[in-house]
Design a protein around this motif. Structure first.
Motif, mmCIF file in Angstrom:
data_model
loop_
_atom_site.group_PDB
_atom_site.id
_atom_site.type_symbol
_atom_site.label_atom_id
_atom_site.label_comp_id
_atom_site.label_asym_id
_atom_site.label_seq_id
_atom_site.Cartn_x
_atom_site.Cartn_y
_atom_site.Cartn_z
ATOM 1 N N SER A 31 1.303 5.702 -19.701
ATOM 2 C CA SER A 31 0.913 6.894 -20.450
ATOM 3 C C SER A 31 0.965 8.152 -19.578
ATOM 4 O O SER A 31 1.113 9.264 -20.101
ATOM 5 C CB SER A 31 -0.489 6.721 -21.030
ATOM 6 O OG SER A 31 -1.465 6.663 -20.003
ATOM 7 N N ALA A 34 4.316 9.373 -19.988
ATOM 8 C CA ALA A 34 4.481 9.844 -21.366
ATOM 9 C C ALA A 34 3.980 11.274 -21.521
ATOM 10 O O ALA A 34 4.673 12.131 -22.092
ATOM 11 C CB ALA A 34 3.745 8.909 -22.330
ATOM 12 N N ALA A 280 2.472 13.258 -32.916
ATOM 13 C CA ALA A 280 3.031 11.911 -33.070
ATOM 14 C C ALA A 280 2.955 11.131 -31.766
ATOM 15 O O ALA A 280 2.631 9.932 -31.756
ATOM 16 C CB ALA A 280 4.480 12.004 -33.552
ATOM 17 N N GLY A 281 3.248 11.784 -30.641
ATOM 18 C CA GLY A 281 3.181 11.115 -29.345
ATOM 19 C C GLY A 281 1.777 10.655 -29.012
ATOM 20 O O GLY A 281 1.567 9.540 -28.519
ATOM 21 N N HIS A 282 0.795 11.500 -29.277
ATOM 22 C CA HIS A 282 -0.591 11.116 -29.017
ATOM 23 C C HIS A 282 -1.038 10.000 -29.955
ATOM 24 O O HIS A 282 -1.772 9.095 -29.544
ATOM 25 C CB HIS A 282 -1.504 12.330 -29.163
ATOM 26 C CG HIS A 282 -1.515 13.220 -27.948
ATOM 27 N ND1 HIS A 282 -0.453 14.035 -27.618
ATOM 28 C CD2 HIS A 282 -2.444 13.384 -26.971
ATOM 29 C CE1 HIS A 282 -0.745 14.691 -26.499
ATOM 30 N NE2 HIS A 282 -1.934 14.308 -26.085
ATOM 31 N N LEU A 283 -0.585 10.074 -31.205
ATOM 32 C CA LEU A 283 -0.934 9.016 -32.144
ATOM 33 C C LEU A 283 -0.409 7.675 -31.656
ATOM 34 O O LEU A 283 -1.110 6.647 -31.719
ATOM 35 C CB LEU A 283 -0.358 9.332 -33.530
ATOM 36 C CG LEU A 283 -0.583 8.264 -34.608
ATOM 37 C CD1 LEU A 283 -2.068 8.028 -34.843
ATOM 38 C CD2 LEU A 283 0.110 8.681 -35.912
ATOM 39 N N TYR A 284 0.827 7.663 -31.146
ATOM 40 C CA TYR A 284 1.403 6.416 -30.632
ATOM 41 C C TYR A 284 0.583 5.876 -29.456
ATOM 42 O O TYR A 284 0.306 4.678 -29.381
ATOM 43 C CB TYR A 284 2.847 6.639 -30.193
ATOM 44 C CG TYR A 284 3.461 5.401 -29.569
ATOM 45 C CD1 TYR A 284 3.960 4.371 -30.361
ATOM 46 C CD2 TYR A 284 3.503 5.256 -28.179
ATOM 47 C CE1 TYR A 284 4.495 3.231 -29.794
ATOM 48 C CE2 TYR A 284 4.038 4.112 -27.609
ATOM 49 C CZ TYR A 284 4.528 3.107 -28.412
ATOM 50 O OH TYR A 284 5.051 1.963 -27.849
ATOM 51 N N ILE A 285 0.183 6.764 -28.545
ATOM 52 C CA ILE A 285 -0.591 6.316 -27.383
ATOM 53 C C ILE A 285 -1.947 5.783 -27.826
ATOM 54 O O ILE A 285 -2.419 4.747 -27.324
ATOM 55 C CB ILE A 285 -0.759 7.451 -26.362
ATOM 56 C CG1 ILE A 285 0.620 7.896 -25.836
ATOM 57 C CG2 ILE A 285 -1.626 6.991 -25.185
ATOM 58 C CD1 ILE A 285 0.563 9.107 -24.915
ATOM 59 N N TYR A 286 -2.580 6.461 -28.768
ATOM 60 C CA TYR A 286 -3.868 5.960 -29.300
ATOM 61 C C TYR A 286 -3.705 4.563 -29.874
ATOM 62 O O TYR A 286 -4.535 3.673 -29.653
ATOM 63 C CB TYR A 286 -4.401 6.899 -30.375
ATOM 64 C CG TYR A 286 -5.265 8.027 -29.860
ATOM 65 C CD1 TYR A 286 -6.572 7.800 -29.441
ATOM 66 C CD2 TYR A 286 -4.780 9.332 -29.809
ATOM 67 C CE1 TYR A 286 -7.372 8.835 -28.990
ATOM 68 C CE2 TYR A 286 -5.568 10.378 -29.346
ATOM 69 C CZ TYR A 286 -6.869 10.125 -28.937
ATOM 70 O OH TYR A 286 -7.651 11.151 -28.480
ATOM 71 N N MET A 287 -2.632 4.356 -30.631
ATOM 72 C CA MET A 287 -2.400 3.044 -31.250
ATOM 73 C C MET A 287 -2.098 1.989 -30.187
ATOM 74 O O MET A 287 -2.589 0.861 -30.253
ATOM 75 C CB MET A 287 -1.255 3.147 -32.261
ATOM 76 C CG MET A 287 -1.577 4.021 -33.468
ATOM 77 S SD MET A 287 -0.147 4.318 -34.543
ATOM 78 C CE MET A 287 0.216 2.637 -35.083
ATOM 79 N N ALA A 288 -1.292 2.356 -29.193
ATOM 80 C CA ALA A 288 -0.936 1.407 -28.135
ATOM 81 C C ALA A 288 -2.139 1.034 -27.285
ATOM 82 O O ALA A 288 -2.200 -0.073 -26.741
ATOM 83 C CB ALA A 288 0.167 2.000 -27.264
ATOM 84 N N LYS A 289 -3.111 1.943 -27.170
ATOM 85 C CA LYS A 289 -4.289 1.713 -26.332
ATOM 86 C C LYS A 289 -5.547 1.431 -27.159
ATOM 87 O O LYS A 289 -6.660 1.502 -26.643
ATOM 88 C CB LYS A 289 -4.539 2.944 -25.451
ATOM 89 C CG LYS A 289 -3.409 3.256 -24.487
ATOM 90 C CD LYS A 289 -3.307 2.177 -23.422
ATOM 91 C CE LYS A 289 -2.251 2.503 -22.399
ATOM 92 N NZ LYS A 289 -2.172 1.483 -21.324
#
Length: 333
Positions: A31, A34, A280-289
């Protein structure tokens, strides 16, 4: 070296170097890369947008706004490293200033604030309305980043320092209030210097001096606006300080809502890319973590000892911020 709350400050070699490079593979987490590339791409998009805006209008205002964001961001962060000292960044690929300043933070202000200012500029509000609206939009979107960073170790707050109280999960409320007020202050001053003075054909000397002093004037105005919050926060009246933030931030939301009108200018697809990609990028990181939220201790810390973010606040911020971007770029009739 004695044990430091921030692991970045335990790297003796880096803390003695003005510039320090870390191999991407040595970073704590993917991240980190990222968010680095997210901000670097944001700066590139801002530069491209400023070039196109200048070619289309013949005005240097967008370029000046972008430069103002950069010098203000550098000034604000460097000053904070040697004054408040209640937070420290983690180690990223490129570190400056004795391991205190990551490259991505230097890129963050021009990437983030330029797009916030230029998005609200589309409405052609009066200066005060524009500044309040930029403060609200910027402060709301910043919540998404502000809740994710501490949870992943991008930076760490000194939770024992009274200047960071009160907390909303992982984030000092002071951080929310600061970004909201200072971003609005920047927008007000940038509107005067970079737009009104250029339109009024003020002398190059006056405009350049105004541009160079943006960091100081922004801090002056922002600091004055901060007084009501600080009066209560510094005297331990944390609930009243929290009320001050909620009241002023809600008032800013109402100012934007009641002033809203369909922008008269055509949809700017280039200006839309970064704000939407940021969300969108932050949403992906939230979901991944997301698994980190399942290991939160009663005192709000993850298994790694890092503060966990406020998911409900982040969700609301994402939805409303995304809606503002779309409202600011309606489909052409």
């Amino acid at each position: 070296m004695s044990e430091h709350i921030s692991y970045a400050m335990r790297n003796v070699e880096a803390t003695e170097s003005l510039v320090y490079f870390n191999a991407p593979a040595s970073l704590n987490d993917w991240s980190f890369l990222a968010i680095e590339w997210m901000t670097i791409i944001g700066v590139i998009l801002a530069i491209v947008h400023a070039i196109k805006y200048t070619r289309r209008t013949g005005s240097p205002s967008a370029w000046m706004t972008l430069l103002g964001c950069f010098i203000y961001g550098l000034f604000m962060d460097i000053i904070s490293y040697y004054t408040v000292e209640n937070f420290w960044h983690g180690e990223f690929s490129v570190m400056f200033l004795f391991n205190k300043l990551p490259l991505y933070i230097a890129c963050f202000y021009p990437a983030f604030m330029y797009h916030a200012v230029m998005t609200i500029r589309r409405y052609e509000f009066r200066p005060l309305t524009e500044a309040i609206s930029v403060g609200f939009f910027g402060g709301l979107t910043y919540m998404v980043f502000d809740n994710l960073g501490p949870m992943l170790g991008w930076w760490i707050w000194d939770r024992t320092d009274p200047t960071t109280w009160p907390y909303v999960n992982s984030v000092p409320l002071t951080s929310y209030h600061w970004f909201f007020l200072f971003t609005g202050s920047f927008a007000l001053i940038a509107r005067k210097v970079c737009w009104d003075w250029v339109r009024e054909k003020k002398s190059a000397l006056q405009i350049n001096l105004g541009l160079l002093t943006i960091p100081f004037t922004t801090c002056l105005v922002g600091g004055l606006l901060f007084v009501p919050y600080n009066i209560f926060a510094y005297n331990g009246m944390l609930k009243v300080a929290a009320f001050v933030h909620v009241l002023t931030f809600s008032a800013a939301a109402l100012v934007f809502l009641f002033a809203w009108k369909r922008p008269a200018v055509p949809r700017d697809k280039l200006l839309m890319i970064y704000p939407l990609a940021f969300l969108a990028g932050h949403l992906y990181i939230y979901m991944a973590k997301f698994d980190l939220f399942f290991s939160v201790t009663p005192d709000g810390l993850s298994a790694e000892g890092l503060a966990a973010g406020n998911l409900m606040g982040v969700l609301v911020a994402m939805i409303v911020s995304g809606a503002i971007v779309l409202m600011s770029h309606p489909v052409e009739r």
